[in-house]
Design a protein around this motif. Structure first.
Motif, PDB file in Angstrom:
ATOM      1  N   UNK A   5      50.604 -42.375  27.416  1.00 54.77           N
ATOM      2  CA  UNK A   5      49.273 -41.980  26.958  1.00 54.77           C
ATOM      3  C   UNK A   5      48.946 -40.570  27.465  1.00 54.77           C
ATOM      4  N   UNK A   6      49.273 -40.316  28.723  1.00 48.68           N
ATOM      5  CA  UNK A   6      49.055 -38.968  29.262  1.00 48.68           C
ATOM      6  C   UNK A   6      49.887 -37.937  28.509  1.00 48.68           C
ATOM      7  N   UNK A   7      51.115 -38.309  28.163  1.00 49.27           N
ATOM      8  CA  UNK A   7      51.984 -37.440  27.374  1.00 49.27           C
ATOM      9  C   UNK A   7      51.299 -37.073  26.057  1.00 49.27           C
ATOM     10  N   UNK A   8      50.730 -38.061  25.384  1.00 46.76           N
ATOM     11  CA  UNK A   8      50.013 -37.800  24.136  1.00 46.76           C
ATOM     12  C   UNK A   8      48.801 -36.919  24.344  1.00 46.76           C
ATOM     13  N   UNK A   9      48.048 -37.197  25.391  1.00 53.35           N
ATOM     14  CA  UNK A   9      46.847 -36.413  25.661  1.00 53.35           C
ATOM     15  C   UNK A   9      47.178 -34.960  25.996  1.00 53.35           C
ATOM     16  N   UNK A  10      48.308 -34.741  26.654  1.00 56.12           N
ATOM     17  CA  UNK A  10      48.720 -33.370  26.962  1.00 56.12           C
ATOM     18  C   UNK A  10      49.004 -32.574  25.692  1.00 56.12           C
ATOM     19  N   UNK A  11      49.388 -33.267  24.626  1.00 54.08           N
ATOM     20  CA  UNK A  11      49.644 -32.607  23.353  1.00 54.08           C
ATOM     21  C   UNK A  11      48.396 -32.571  22.469  1.00 54.08           C
ATOM     22  N   UNK A  12      47.312 -33.170  22.919  1.00 57.92           N
ATOM     23  CA  UNK A  12      46.109 -33.319  22.113  1.00 57.92           C
ATOM     24  C   UNK A  12      45.466 -32.020  21.670  1.00 57.92           C
ATOM     25  N   UNK A  13      45.564 -30.975  22.482  1.00 57.59           N
ATOM     26  CA  UNK A  13      44.926 -29.708  22.133  1.00 57.59           C
ATOM     27  C   UNK A  13      45.570 -29.052  20.912  1.00 57.59           C
ATOM     28  N   UNK A  15      46.293 -30.521  18.053  1.00 55.92           N
ATOM     29  CA  UNK A  15      45.957 -31.184  16.798  1.00 55.92           C
ATOM     30  C   UNK A  15      44.452 -31.414  16.686  1.00 55.92           C
ATOM     31  N   UNK A  16      43.901 -31.172  15.490  1.00 54.57           N
ATOM     32  CA  UNK A  16      42.467 -31.379  15.302  1.00 54.57           C
ATOM     33  C   UNK A  16      42.101 -32.845  15.045  1.00 54.57           C
ATOM     34  N   UNK A  17      43.099 -33.695  14.864  1.00 54.61           N
ATOM     35  CA  UNK A  17      42.883 -35.097  14.520  1.00 54.61           C
ATOM     36  C   UNK A  17      43.514 -35.987  15.593  1.00 54.61           C
ATOM     37  N   UNK A  18      43.013 -37.183  15.763  1.00 52.97           N
ATOM     38  CA  UNK A  18      43.515 -38.093  16.799  1.00 52.97           C
ATOM     39  C   UNK A  18      44.811 -38.790  16.398  1.00 52.97           C
ATOM     40  N   UNK A  19      45.120 -38.880  15.098  1.00 56.36           N
ATOM     41  CA  UNK A  19      46.299 -39.639  14.659  1.00 56.36           C
ATOM     42  C   UNK A  19      47.618 -39.063  15.153  1.00 56.36           C
ATOM     43  N   UNK A  20      47.847 -37.758  15.070  1.00 52.43           N
ATOM     44  CA  UNK A  20      49.093 -37.232  15.643  1.00 52.43           C
ATOM     45  C   UNK A  20      49.177 -37.465  17.157  1.00 52.43           C
ATOM     46  N   UNK A  21      48.037 -37.403  17.815  1.00 59.80           N
ATOM     47  CA  UNK A  21      48.018 -37.639  19.264  1.00 59.80           C
ATOM     48  C   UNK A  21      48.417 -39.084  19.554  1.00 59.80           C
ATOM     49  N   UNK A  22      47.933 -40.023  18.742  1.00 58.66           N
ATOM     50  CA  UNK A  22      48.298 -41.430  18.913  1.00 58.66           C
ATOM     51  C   UNK A  22      49.796 -41.626  18.679  1.00 58.66           C
ATOM     52  N   UNK A  23      50.341 -40.947  17.673  1.00 56.16           N
ATOM     53  CA  UNK A  23      51.774 -41.029  17.408  1.00 56.16           C
ATOM     54  C   UNK A  23      52.576 -40.481  18.580  1.00 56.16           C
TER      55      UNK A  23
END
Length: 69
Positions: A5-13, A15-23
């Motif tokens: 989850x932290x890995x995804x959140x680190x990439x969150x900036x 993407x403007x949408x939450x779906x790629x972050x969830x992937x």
């Protein structure tokens, strides 16, 4: 799971949408699980490289087919 989850959140900036972050977070969970099961960071890094390469190939194929501009 927490590190995935932290890995995804680190990439969150990126993407403007939450779906790629969830992937990406889901992929991070699998990378971490593979590291745990094999004891190999190299194995997990190769999975990450394969994940990135797959996305790159799909992007280039879509661009080549004029699906993206």
């Amino acid at each position: 799971m927490i590190t995935g989850i932290l890995f995804g959140l680190l990439h969150g900036f990126e993407y403007p949408d939450w779906r790629p972050v969830a992937l990406i977070a889901t992929a991070g969970v699998f990378f971490g699980w593979r590291r745990y099961k094999t004891g190999s960071t190299v194995n997990s890094a190769l999975m990450h490289a394969g994940f990135n390469l797959t996305q790159f190939v799909v992007l280039m194929a879509a661009k080549h087919a004029n699906l993206l501009r």
